[in-house]
Design a protein around this motif. Sequence first.
Motif, PDB file in Angstrom:
ATOM      1  N   SER A  38      20.355  67.937  48.455  1.00  0.00           N
ATOM      2  CA  SER A  38      19.001  68.615  48.527  1.00  0.00           C
ATOM      3  C   SER A  38      18.695  69.098  47.273  1.00  0.00           C
ATOM      4  O   SER A  38      19.787  69.848  46.684  1.00  0.00           O
ATOM      5  N   LEU A  39      17.420  69.126  46.690  1.00  0.00           N
ATOM      6  CA  LEU A  39      16.991  69.381  45.404  1.00  0.00           C
ATOM      7  C   LEU A  39      16.929  71.094  45.659  1.00  0.00           C
ATOM      8  O   LEU A  39      17.356  71.926  44.715  1.00  0.00           O
ATOM      9  N   SER A  40      16.529  71.831  46.691  1.00  0.00           N
ATOM     10  CA  SER A  40      16.389  73.028  46.698  1.00  0.00           C
ATOM     11  C   SER A  40      17.834  73.734  46.520  1.00  0.00           C
ATOM     12  O   SER A  40      18.029  74.719  46.086  1.00  0.00           O
ATOM     13  N   TYR A  41      18.941  73.339  47.359  1.00  0.00           N
ATOM     14  CA  TYR A  41      20.265  73.393  47.047  1.00  0.00           C
ATOM     15  C   TYR A  41      20.759  73.409  45.712  1.00  0.00           C
ATOM     16  O   TYR A  41      21.398  74.585  45.219  1.00  0.00           O
ATOM     17  N   LEU A  42      20.577  72.385  45.186  1.00  0.00           N
ATOM     18  CA  LEU A  42      20.879  72.168  43.467  1.00  0.00           C
ATOM     19  C   LEU A  42      20.170  73.371  42.584  1.00  0.00           C
ATOM     20  O   LEU A  42      20.830  73.828  41.755  1.00  0.00           O
ATOM     21  N   GLU A  43      18.959  73.590  43.072  1.00  0.00           N
ATOM     22  CA  GLU A  43      18.220  74.566  42.421  1.00  0.00           C
ATOM     23  C   GLU A  43      18.824  75.722  42.456  1.00  0.00           C
ATOM     24  O   GLU A  43      19.234  76.685  41.375  1.00  0.00           O
ATOM     25  N   GLN A  44      19.452  76.403  43.719  1.00  0.00           N
ATOM     26  CA  GLN A  44      20.118  77.522  43.790  1.00  0.00           C
ATOM     27  C   GLN A  44      21.539  77.617  43.143  1.00  0.00           C
ATOM     28  O   GLN A  44      21.973  78.254  42.581  1.00  0.00           O
ATOM     29  N   LEU A  45      22.292  76.263  43.054  1.00  0.00           N
ATOM     30  CA  LEU A  45      23.577  76.255  42.415  1.00  0.00           C
ATOM     31  C   LEU A  45      23.426  76.202  40.983  1.00  0.00           C
ATOM     32  O   LEU A  45      24.279  76.941  40.407  1.00  0.00           O
ATOM     33  N   PHE A  46      22.288  75.690  40.501  1.00  0.00           N
ATOM     34  CA  PHE A  46      22.053  75.530  39.101  1.00  0.00           C
ATOM     35  C   PHE A  46      21.737  76.894  38.520  1.00  0.00           C
ATOM     36  O   PHE A  46      22.009  77.281  37.233  1.00  0.00           O
ATOM     37  N   SER A  47      21.010  77.935  39.446  1.00  0.00           N
ATOM     38  CA  SER A  47      20.699  79.065  39.002  1.00  0.00           C
ATOM     39  C   SER A  47      22.153  80.087  38.833  1.00  0.00           C
ATOM     40  O   SER A  47      22.249  80.649  37.834  1.00  0.00           O
ATOM     41  N   LYS A  48      22.859  79.633  39.711  1.00  0.00           N
ATOM     42  CA  LYS A  48      24.392  80.350  39.495  1.00  0.00           C
ATOM     43  C   LYS A  48      25.064  79.946  38.270  1.00  0.00           C
ATOM     44  O   LYS A  48      25.816  80.571  37.649  1.00  0.00           O
ATOM     45  N   LEU A  49      25.122  78.583  38.144  1.00  0.00           N
ATOM     46  CA  LEU A  49      25.753  77.739  37.036  1.00  0.00           C
ATOM     47  C   LEU A  49      24.901  78.280  35.804  1.00  0.00           C
ATOM     48  O   LEU A  49      25.883  78.473  34.492  1.00  0.00           O
ATOM     49  N   ARG A  50      23.710  78.608  35.576  1.00  0.00           N
ATOM     50  CA  ARG A  50      23.169  78.977  34.176  1.00  0.00           C
ATOM     51  C   ARG A  50      23.513  80.509  34.161  1.00  0.00           C
ATOM     52  O   ARG A  50      23.762  80.862  33.008  1.00  0.00           O
ATOM     53  N   ARG A  51      23.572  81.267  35.095  1.00  0.00           N
ATOM     54  CA  ARG A  51      23.969  82.702  34.926  1.00  0.00           C
ATOM     55  C   ARG A  51      25.419  82.887  34.508  1.00  0.00           C
ATOM     56  O   ARG A  51      25.890  83.815  33.810  1.00  0.00           O
ATOM     57  N   ALA A  52      26.461  81.943  34.755  1.00  0.00           N
ATOM     58  CA  ALA A  52      27.577  81.980  34.491  1.00  0.00           C
ATOM     59  C   ALA A  52      27.772  81.231  33.018  1.00  0.00           C
ATOM     60  O   ALA A  52      28.953  80.985  32.662  1.00  0.00           O
ATOM     61  N   ARG A  53      26.630  80.892  32.386  1.00  0.00           N
ATOM     62  CA  ARG A  53      26.643  80.048  31.242  1.00  0.00           C
ATOM     63  C   ARG A  53      27.560  78.998  31.110  1.00  0.00           C
ATOM     64  O   ARG A  53      28.195  78.390  30.043  1.00  0.00           O
ATOM     65  N   LEU A  54      27.282  77.983  32.275  1.00  0.00           N
ATOM     66  CA  LEU A  54      27.886  76.706  32.189  1.00  0.00           C
ATOM     67  C   LEU A  54      27.082  75.709  31.833  1.00  0.00           C
ATOM     68  O   LEU A  54      27.289  74.421  31.476  1.00  0.00           O
TER      69      LEU A  54
END
Length: 147
Positions: A38-54
């Motif tokens: 789901s797009l909303s799930y990906l948005e949440q995950l990518f927020s975390k991945l961005r904060r982790a600088r991945l």
Amino acid sequence: MRLTTKGRFAVTAMIDLAMHAQHGAVKLNAISERQHISLSYLEQLFSKLRRARLVESIRGPGGGYILAADAADINIAQIIAAAEDRLDATQCNSKANCHHGAPCLTHDLWENLNKTINDYLSSVTLQSMINRQAANDGKIVTFTHIH
């Protein structure tokens, strides 16, 4: 210990991103469609991945996400840690206080399992996962960080 959907989907999405980012930023809706996440799930995950600088987000037309480093420099343990916080087989969150304030009889067993899993996941890079996928398709490709 369990690897949750967050960790599994984060790894899948990062592999997809790495495979498709050679031509520029990748939109989350494209990953969503290809991987059935789901797009909303990906948005949440990518927020975390961005904060982790991945990953890095690119704004504007043609925007989306790119890897923040070469695929060979990002390992699966980093992705899971960003999405899940940590995998832990112990009951005490590795605090060694699981049996009335002291380590339980099996504490060292579970701690060693944690280390073995982390060592393995740290040794597997996005690039190696892409290579495995490409080998199934009959081609090996190298993806580097795009700015």
